[in-house]
Design a protein around this motif. Structure first.
Motif: not given
Ligand SMILES: Nc1ncnc2c1ncn2[C@@H]1O[C@H](COP(=O)(O)OP(=O)(O)OP(=O)(O)O)[C@@H](O)[C@H]1O
Ligand SMILES: [Mg+2]
Length: 279
Positions: A174-177, A179-189
């Motif tokens: 929620x507090x990410x830009x 780029x950060x959001x994409x990275x987090x989704x990638x890690x979670x995947x």
């Protein structure tokens, strides 16, 4: 047998008159990545608490139905028995910070220390987890000196380092830009590919469409819709019920009314929109 199995779950907080969760039937398989979407107050965080055992063990209140994770029934176990299986990253990352540690490194090591993990194992595990979420450069910073997005990364890392079987994330970007959001989704995947089961509350429909296996739409404490990301996120029901909608979906929906969108399904992501409008 599903790894997560909720049967007819209903729940009421101690001081609320009406149920906050009702008729929740939810099965999640091992290694599946399920996203939960819903308007404010739909009960998303409460559902996260139920998965993490805080409902009913910590919040009390009235619960009915059954909640099973990894073959353990929540009502028949203590929170201590539940904790090794499920890691929850809270909606507000600030609530996750222990307040007991001076650096990000120590903060992430805290849970392992509490669990009596041998000293020599702690450092490599913390370093590995920090590399995964790309926060190695924050190791020596004070957890309180971080931006909201950085705190969210630290909160996620401090859960991942525990290697829970079920990862529950309540609006972790929620507090990410972007780029950060994409990275987090990638890690979670990637965690899901490695066998971790993931339930993630999110509003960012485009990323859900790209990364999640399945979507649950929650409204007024009940499951309104459930299915593939494309099916659920482009449903008219979502638009009619106050859910956030991808801008590409709403644009194409308007275009369809004017005969400018000819595909049978609406897009959720930019790529899908480009392809659809290109034809
Ligand atoms: N500890 C509590 N005691 C009583 N009622 C609560 C408590 N926590 C939440 N509620 C109520 O339960 C309902 C669902 O709240 P919840 O936080 O689960 O929704 P949410 O979908 O996560 O919302 P948001 O999008 O704002 O995060 C709301 O009406 C809220 O006021
Ligand atoms: Mg919430």
């Amino acid at each position: 047998m599903a790894f997560v199995n909720l049967q007819n779950v209903a729940y009421k907080y101690p001081l609320t008159k009406t149920p906050i969760l009702q008729n929740i039937n939810l099965q999640v398989n091992e290694g599946e990545f399920v996203a939960i979407v819903g308007p404010n107050g739909a009960g998303k965080s409460t559902l996260c608490y139920a998965l993490a055992g805080f409902v009913p063990h910590f919040f009390k209140g009235e619960i009915s139905g059954s909640i099973e994770v990894a073959g353990i029934d929540s009502s028949k176990s203590t929170l201590d028995e539940w904790v090794p299986n499920v890691g929850l990253a809270f909606q507000n990352p600030f609530n996750q910070i222990s307040g007991a540690k001076y650096t990000v490194f120590e903060e992430i090591a805290f849970g392992l220390e509490n669990n009596g993990v041998p000293r020599e194992e702690i450092r490599p595990r913390v370093e590995e987890a920090m590399k995964l979420t790309d926060i190695s450069n924050l190791a020596d910073r004070s957890p309180y000196s971080l931006s909201g997005g950085q705190q969210q990364r630290v909160a996620l890392t401090s859960i991942l380092v525990m290697r829970p079987k079920l990862l529950v994330l309540d609006e972790p970007t929620s507090q990410m830009d972007p780029i950060g959001t994409r990275e987090v989704f990638g890690v979670v995947r990637r965690m899901a590919e490695d066998g971790m089961t993931v339930v993630m509350v999110e509003h960012k429909m485009e990323w859900i469409a790209e990364f999640a296996d399945r979507v649950i739409a929650l409204k007024d404490g009940q499951i309104l819709l459930e299915g593939s990301p494309s099916e659920v996120l482009t449903s008219d029901l979502l638009a009619e019920n106050g859910f956030g909608i991808s801008r590409y979906t709403s644009t194409a929906r308007e275009a369809k009314k004017r005969g400018l969108w000819n595909k049978s399904t609406l897009p959720v992501t930019l790529d899908e929109a480009v392809v659809g409008f290109g034809n």
